[in-house]
Design a protein around this motif. Sequence first.
Motif, PDB file in Angstrom:
ATOM      1  N   GLY A  31      23.562 -28.417 -99.991  1.00  0.00           N
ATOM      2  CA  GLY A  31      24.669 -27.877 -99.236  1.00  0.00           C
ATOM      3  C   GLY A  31      24.324 -27.631 -97.788  1.00  0.00           C
ATOM      4  O   GLY A  31      23.311 -28.106 -97.273  1.00  0.00           O
ATOM      5  N   TYR A  32      25.179 -26.896 -97.149  1.00  0.00           N
ATOM      6  CA  TYR A  32      25.073 -26.616 -95.720  1.00  0.00           C
ATOM      7  C   TYR A  32      24.982 -25.105 -95.524  1.00  0.00           C
ATOM      8  O   TYR A  32      25.570 -24.338 -96.264  1.00  0.00           O
ATOM      9  CB  TYR A  32      26.304 -27.149 -94.986  1.00  0.00           C
ATOM     10  N   MET A  33      24.256 -24.710 -94.510  1.00  0.00           N
ATOM     11  CA  MET A  33      24.131 -23.293 -94.200  1.00  0.00           C
ATOM     12  C   MET A  33      24.404 -23.080 -92.720  1.00  0.00           C
ATOM     13  O   MET A  33      24.025 -23.916 -91.891  1.00  0.00           O
ATOM     14  CB  MET A  33      22.746 -22.789 -94.573  1.00  0.00           C
ATOM     15  N   GLY A  34      25.078 -21.998 -92.424  1.00  0.00           N
ATOM     16  CA  GLY A  34      25.393 -21.703 -91.034  1.00  0.00           C
ATOM     17  C   GLY A  34      25.186 -20.245 -90.721  1.00  0.00           C
ATOM     18  O   GLY A  34      25.094 -19.399 -91.621  1.00  0.00           O
ATOM     19  N   TRP A  35      25.083 -19.950 -89.428  1.00  0.00           N
ATOM     20  CA  TRP A  35      25.014 -18.580 -88.934  1.00  0.00           C
ATOM     21  C   TRP A  35      26.140 -18.376 -87.932  1.00  0.00           C
ATOM     22  O   TRP A  35      26.372 -19.232 -87.065  1.00  0.00           O
ATOM     23  CB  TRP A  35      23.674 -18.296 -88.276  1.00  0.00           C
ATOM     24  N   PHE A  36      26.798 -17.259 -88.060  1.00  0.00           N
ATOM     25  CA  PHE A  36      27.844 -16.845 -87.134  1.00  0.00           C
ATOM     26  C   PHE A  36      27.515 -15.429 -86.659  1.00  0.00           C
ATOM     27  O   PHE A  36      26.708 -14.739 -87.269  1.00  0.00           O
ATOM     28  CB  PHE A  36      29.208 -16.862 -87.832  1.00  0.00           C
ATOM     29  N   ARG A  37      28.171 -15.014 -85.592  1.00  0.00           N
ATOM     30  CA  ARG A  37      27.973 -13.644 -85.121  1.00  0.00           C
ATOM     31  C   ARG A  37      29.288 -13.097 -84.585  1.00  0.00           C
ATOM     32  O   ARG A  37      30.165 -13.842 -84.146  1.00  0.00           O
ATOM     33  CB  ARG A  37      26.889 -13.577 -84.055  1.00  0.00           C
ATOM     34  N   GLN A  38      29.378 -11.778 -84.630  1.00  0.00           N
ATOM     35  CA  GLN A  38      30.573 -11.111 -84.130  1.00  0.00           C
ATOM     36  C   GLN A  38      30.169  -9.859 -83.377  1.00  0.00           C
ATOM     37  O   GLN A  38      29.580  -8.931 -83.962  1.00  0.00           O
ATOM     38  CB  GLN A  38      31.527 -10.763 -85.267  1.00  0.00           C
ATOM     39  N   ALA A  39      30.483  -9.852 -82.104  1.00  0.00           N
ATOM     40  CA  ALA A  39      30.220  -8.693 -81.259  1.00  0.00           C
ATOM     41  C   ALA A  39      31.440  -7.772 -81.275  1.00  0.00           C
ATOM     42  O   ALA A  39      32.552  -8.226 -81.553  1.00  0.00           O
ATOM     43  CB  ALA A  39      29.903  -9.145 -79.837  1.00  0.00           C
ATOM     44  N   PRO A  40      31.266  -6.491 -80.964  1.00  0.00           N
ATOM     45  CA  PRO A  40      32.402  -5.568 -80.966  1.00  0.00           C
ATOM     46  C   PRO A  40      33.523  -6.056 -80.062  1.00  0.00           C
ATOM     47  O   PRO A  40      33.292  -6.410 -78.910  1.00  0.00           O
ATOM     48  CB  PRO A  40      31.782  -4.272 -80.450  1.00  0.00           C
ATOM     49  N   GLY A  41      34.732  -6.085 -80.605  1.00  0.00           N
ATOM     50  CA  GLY A  41      35.890  -6.468 -79.820  1.00  0.00           C
ATOM     51  C   GLY A  41      36.051  -7.960 -79.602  1.00  0.00           C
ATOM     52  O   GLY A  41      36.954  -8.387 -78.879  1.00  0.00           O
ATOM     53  N   LYS A  42      35.160  -8.742 -80.221  1.00  0.00           N
ATOM     54  CA  LYS A  42      35.227 -10.191 -80.040  1.00  0.00           C
ATOM     55  C   LYS A  42      35.419 -10.887 -81.387  1.00  0.00           C
ATOM     56  O   LYS A  42      35.166 -10.318 -82.442  1.00  0.00           O
ATOM     57  CB  LYS A  42      33.958 -10.701 -79.361  1.00  0.00           C
ATOM     58  N   GLU A  43      35.845 -12.128 -81.326  1.00  0.00           N
ATOM     59  CA  GLU A  43      36.010 -12.906 -82.538  1.00  0.00           C
ATOM     60  C   GLU A  43      34.653 -13.418 -83.029  1.00  0.00           C
ATOM     61  O   GLU A  43      33.702 -13.545 -82.249  1.00  0.00           O
ATOM     62  CB  GLU A  43      36.954 -14.083 -82.283  1.00  0.00           C
ATOM     63  N   ARG A  44      34.608 -13.705 -84.312  1.00  0.00           N
ATOM     64  CA  ARG A  44      33.391 -14.292 -84.879  1.00  0.00           C
ATOM     65  C   ARG A  44      33.168 -15.672 -84.261  1.00  0.00           C
ATOM     66  O   ARG A  44      34.102 -16.452 -84.125  1.00  0.00           O
ATOM     67  CB  ARG A  44      33.530 -14.401 -86.392  1.00  0.00           C
ATOM     68  N   GLU A  45      31.913 -15.949 -83.891  1.00  0.00           N
ATOM     69  CA  GLU A  45      31.626 -17.222 -83.249  1.00  0.00           C
ATOM     70  C   GLU A  45      30.474 -17.946 -83.932  1.00  0.00           C
ATOM     71  O   GLU A  45      29.575 -17.321 -84.505  1.00  0.00           O
ATOM     72  CB  GLU A  45      31.290 -17.025 -81.764  1.00  0.00           C
ATOM     73  N   PHE A  46      30.496 -19.236 -83.830  1.00  0.00           N
ATOM     74  CA  PHE A  46      29.458 -20.091 -84.408  1.00  0.00           C
ATOM     75  C   PHE A  46      28.161 -19.925 -83.635  1.00  0.00           C
ATOM     76  O   PHE A  46      28.169 -19.852 -82.402  1.00  0.00           O
ATOM     77  CB  PHE A  46      29.930 -21.544 -84.359  1.00  0.00           C
ATOM     78  N   VAL A  47      27.051 -19.910 -84.369  1.00  0.00           N
ATOM     79  CA  VAL A  47      25.733 -19.828 -83.748  1.00  0.00           C
ATOM     80  C   VAL A  47      24.928 -21.096 -84.035  1.00  0.00           C
ATOM     81  O   VAL A  47      24.453 -21.761 -83.121  1.00  0.00           O
ATOM     82  CB  VAL A  47      24.962 -18.601 -84.249  1.00  0.00           C
ATOM     83  N   ALA A  48      24.771 -21.430 -85.315  1.00  0.00           N
ATOM     84  CA  ALA A  48      23.943 -22.578 -85.694  1.00  0.00           C
ATOM     85  C   ALA A  48      24.282 -23.001 -87.113  1.00  0.00           C
ATOM     86  O   ALA A  48      24.800 -22.216 -87.900  1.00  0.00           O
ATOM     87  CB  ALA A  48      22.467 -22.238 -85.585  1.00  0.00           C
ATOM     88  N   ALA A  49      23.977 -24.262 -87.419  1.00  0.00           N
ATOM     89  CA  ALA A  49      24.195 -24.780 -88.764  1.00  0.00           C
ATOM     90  C   ALA A  49      23.112 -25.801 -89.084  1.00  0.00           C
ATOM     91  O   ALA A  49      22.533 -26.428 -88.191  1.00  0.00           O
ATOM     92  CB  ALA A  49      25.572 -25.420 -88.890  1.00  0.00           C
ATOM     93  N   ILE A  50      22.852 -25.961 -90.390  1.00  0.00           N
ATOM     94  CA  ILE A  50      21.863 -26.931 -90.842  1.00  0.00           C
ATOM     95  C   ILE A  50      22.401 -27.625 -92.081  1.00  0.00           C
ATOM     96  O   ILE A  50      22.988 -26.994 -92.962  1.00  0.00           O
ATOM     97  CB  ILE A  50      20.500 -26.262 -91.121  1.00  0.00           C
ATOM     98  N   SER A  51      22.242 -28.941 -92.118  1.00  0.00           N
ATOM     99  CA  SER A  51      22.711 -29.712 -93.262  1.00  0.00           C
ATOM    100  C   SER A  51      21.625 -29.791 -94.324  1.00  0.00           C
ATOM    101  O   SER A  51      20.474 -29.413 -94.096  1.00  0.00           O
ATOM    102  CB  SER A  51      23.102 -31.116 -92.814  1.00  0.00           C
TER     103      SER A  51
END
Length: 123
Positions: A31-51
Motif C-alpha cells: 500500500g501507500y503511506m502519507g503524512w499530513f499536517r494541520q496547524a492551528p487555524g489552517k487546513e490539513r496539508e500534504f507533507v509527504a507520501a511513499i508508495s
Amino acid sequence: VQLQASGGGLVQAGGSLRLSCAASGRTLNNGYMGWFRQAPGKEREFVAAISWRGSTDYADSVKGRFTISRDNAKNTGYLQMNSLKPEDTAVYYCAADARVSWPRRSSDMYDYWGQGTQVTVSS
C-alpha cells in the motif's frame, strides 16, 4: 487497519525529529503511506507520501529537509524531519491506503488515519 503515530515533541529551530507510524490489523506492504499536517487555524496539508515500491513525493515546503521511509518488515512508516522551522509547527497525521494510485497528495485518497502527534518548533 489501525495507525499509531508517535515521535512528536518540542524542538528548537534547526533541530530534528523522527515521526513513526505503526500499522496493525493488516499489512500495508503493498500500500501507500502519507503524512499530513494541520496547524492551528489552517487546513490539513500534504507533507509527504511513499508508495509500496518506495517512490516518494514531497510538498515543496519540506523538500530537502524531510525524508519519508518505510520498513515493511515492521509494518511501520517514518518521517525524518531535519532543519525544522517554526512554520513546521502542527499536528502531524499519518495515513495509509491500499488502492493503486500515484501521486497521493489529497487526504481523500487515504482510508486509514492515525491519531496525530504534535510537533512544536520554537524560534
